[in-house]
Design an enzyme around this catalytic site. Sequence first.
Site, mmCIF file in Angstrom:
data_model
loop_
_atom_site.group_PDB
_atom_site.id
_atom_site.type_symbol
_atom_site.label_atom_id
_atom_site.label_comp_id
_atom_site.label_asym_id
_atom_site.label_seq_id
_atom_site.Cartn_x
_atom_site.Cartn_y
_atom_site.Cartn_z
ATOM 1 C CD GLU A 266 -3.269 0.090 2.116
ATOM 2 O OE1 GLU A 266 -3.010 0.567 3.228
ATOM 3 O OE2 GLU A 266 -4.276 -0.626 1.917
ATOM 4 C CG HIS A 287 7.701 -29.646 0.392
ATOM 5 N ND1 HIS A 287 8.106 -30.947 0.192
ATOM 6 C CD2 HIS A 287 8.520 -29.147 1.345
ATOM 7 C CE1 HIS A 287 9.115 -31.223 1.005
ATOM 8 N NE2 HIS A 287 9.383 -30.146 1.719
ATOM 9 C CE LYS A 401 -12.553 1.207 0.781
ATOM 10 N NZ LYS A 401 -12.010 2.015 1.887
#
Lengths: 414, 414
Positions: A266, A287, A401
């Site tokens: 951010e 793995h 948003k």
Amino acid sequence: MKLDTAGTGAGLPAEGDLKKAAAAWEKLMGGGGMTGWLELPRRMKDSEADISAAAAEIMDSSRALVVIGIGGSYLGARAAAEALDAQGAELIYVGKDMSPRTYRDAARQLEDKDFSVAVISKSGTTVESAIALRVFRQLLDKKYGPSAGKRIYAVTDPEKGALRRMARENGWKSFPIPPDVGGRYSVLSAVGLLPMAAAGIDIHSVLDGARDAMEEYSDGNPENPVWQYAAVRNALYSAGKKTELFSAYEPSLGYFLEWLKQLFGESEGKEGKGIFPASAVFTTDLHSMGQYIQQGERNLMQTVIYAEDVLCDMEIPYDEEDADGLNYLTGKKLSWVRRKAFEGTLQAHVAGGVPVNVIEVPELCGEELGRLFCFFQLACGLSGHMLGVDPFNQPGVEEYKSRMFSLLGRPGYV
Amino acid sequence: MKLDTAGTGAGLPAEGDLKKAAAAWEKLMGGGGMTGWLELPRRMKDSEADISAAAAEIMDSSRALVVIGIGGSYLGARAAAEALDAQGAELIYVGKDMSPRTYRDAARQLEDKDFSVAVISKSGTTVESAIALRVFRQLLDKKYGPSAGKRIYAVTDPEKGALRRMARENGWKSFPIPPDVGGRYSVLSAVGLLPMAAAGIDIHSVLDGARDAMEEYSDGNPENPVWQYAAVRNALYSAGKKTELFSAYEPSLGYFLEWLKQLFGESEGKEGKGIFPASAVFTTDLHSMGQYIQQGERNLMQTVIYAEDVLCDMEIPYDEEDADGLNYLTGKKLSWVRRKAFEGTLQAHVAGGVPVNVIEVPELCGEELGRLFCFFQLACGLSGHMLGVDPFNQPGVEEYKSRMFSLLGRPGYV
């Protein structure tokens, strides 16, 4: 903690990079704007006792604390609670997603348990946490009737916003989020400290470590590990290492890595720039991601936080049959085996062309965690300035948003 | 499930890319080598009943099943158990790390519980799982004495290796891992199906979905969604999109994303090539990684698995005060709000320059999960061949192991 870049393929920072760091350091230390976090460890001295008292009250009245928050409003506390193996009130995280299952599971977990609620939001209007607050207020009301309000703790803006208003009108206990501290830099305010303390963490030691670190790393000079790390990672980025894989060897550090991803992603990811933050928990992810790290695109750098854990250990048992051929490890500590895995992996990744920054932590405890929080916040602020972006804004998060609000039919957005 | 790349910035695949897909498809469908997974859904018809019987026995005798395995030996089962909200025997995962805490926590969880152990390893000498088997055999012996061996289920090579030998000598029940199936392609063998079934999942429906998918996607033509997805992501990679962010909107799909990361990372990440697989769970990570995705380096593509979940839902409660301004959502389902968040985010990311492949799943259930496993395995095999690498080997994972063995003092490595 100790930073090593020299022996790990990342190299020592060049003089030019350290000069850039010096200029960026001036900017960062100039303060102002959203840099209140630089002062937090010292400022919080006055609030420690209040937070600890509220936490004691929570532990006294409740077996669980429902933590309502998303992003910077929960990642730091969760990172600490898991890393330090907190054994106080159980933290139950909600308002961090829109999953009906999360609500169902939380309700199940709370069925026969006394609980309190900590709601953490600067504004109080973040959709996820606002929905959660509505739901858990109802649960509290149902269970505790008129005294329900005594079990709500609000951490929010000291003056403004919906949550502050609700806290005032309903007489909830509350703690301030300093207006000059952004979400991802707020772990050492009540945002992180209240849930930590309720979970049974000694926040005094966390703040002590943080104050030490702020003191130790305040020196404006090239030997400062904050400078070294910021300079090296910026140089690697310029050289094409576009992704930084934050890694640890202890699963309970998984949320610390998530906290790092928000902090760096951010702060730096803007204007088409920034190192992409990814994470891996080893040896598990060797793995799954090990093949790629060893031989995939060479645009990776790695930053390993290797912490010795003093909480518990065990010995590799002897087996008479020895069908698995493991008896050469009999009696060795598991932590020792893990350390060798770390060392072998470090050699392998460096040999494979992945530069690795190593941060060694002598002991996974509150003080060291406080230091880590500060080290990385400083390094991130410095890195952002070196990159030429504002490490304290997040202009891109409005985009989804406003589109979401429009689709939801929110008044003013349709 | 339904794939959409056209309306999402990823675009329709170009003719040249589809031609490359056609050539790669020939190679993939040629079979041989480690492509036994192409046949698994059909082959497993004969073993379904045995696996279900063992699972019934486990559920009958045990409240928990300790699953010992790492990488491909646990990720698929865990992905399914969490996605499908399994309510049978509780799965406790060990041998997937070297953390003493994992052992301590598992032992605590088992204190007053009957349990069995499923140990999953082709060789039986993987360090993490071999240590775990030693530890949990001791626990079983202590708790159940001479009958302990009846509670051990081995999933391993049908003939060779340490674990096969141990199973034979101790009379443990066992299931084979087909020698022509690699770890990351083994979820639909007993590797994934035994723990799934013990967790209460209807493996018949998972295999049914898988068989359907293998049938549906077997067509060698450009309309095949497997071709479309493989062609689009390869074209995006060639255009500089070096990182693929696998995303979901349901936290319980988190391990499905981890399974994807192993599948693609290990199959493609070699010879200095391959798309780097990362993951994010939304909306949670929009509040941490959202800024970077929207405005950071434009070397990202995204693949969203959006699954409607029929397990549970809830309504947004009404609040008289409406201090949070959320009453416009009163009575709306949380799943509806989530869908709007998905749609708004999709628009935002595409507008921000991140191409998004969307895979919509009408219902999170066993059948759909079986389809998803097959879709992605096919797409991954095809993608790897298009990239010009062998999608079924993992030559890079020996590097850290041999260095680690040398540091551990393993005979033959010092």
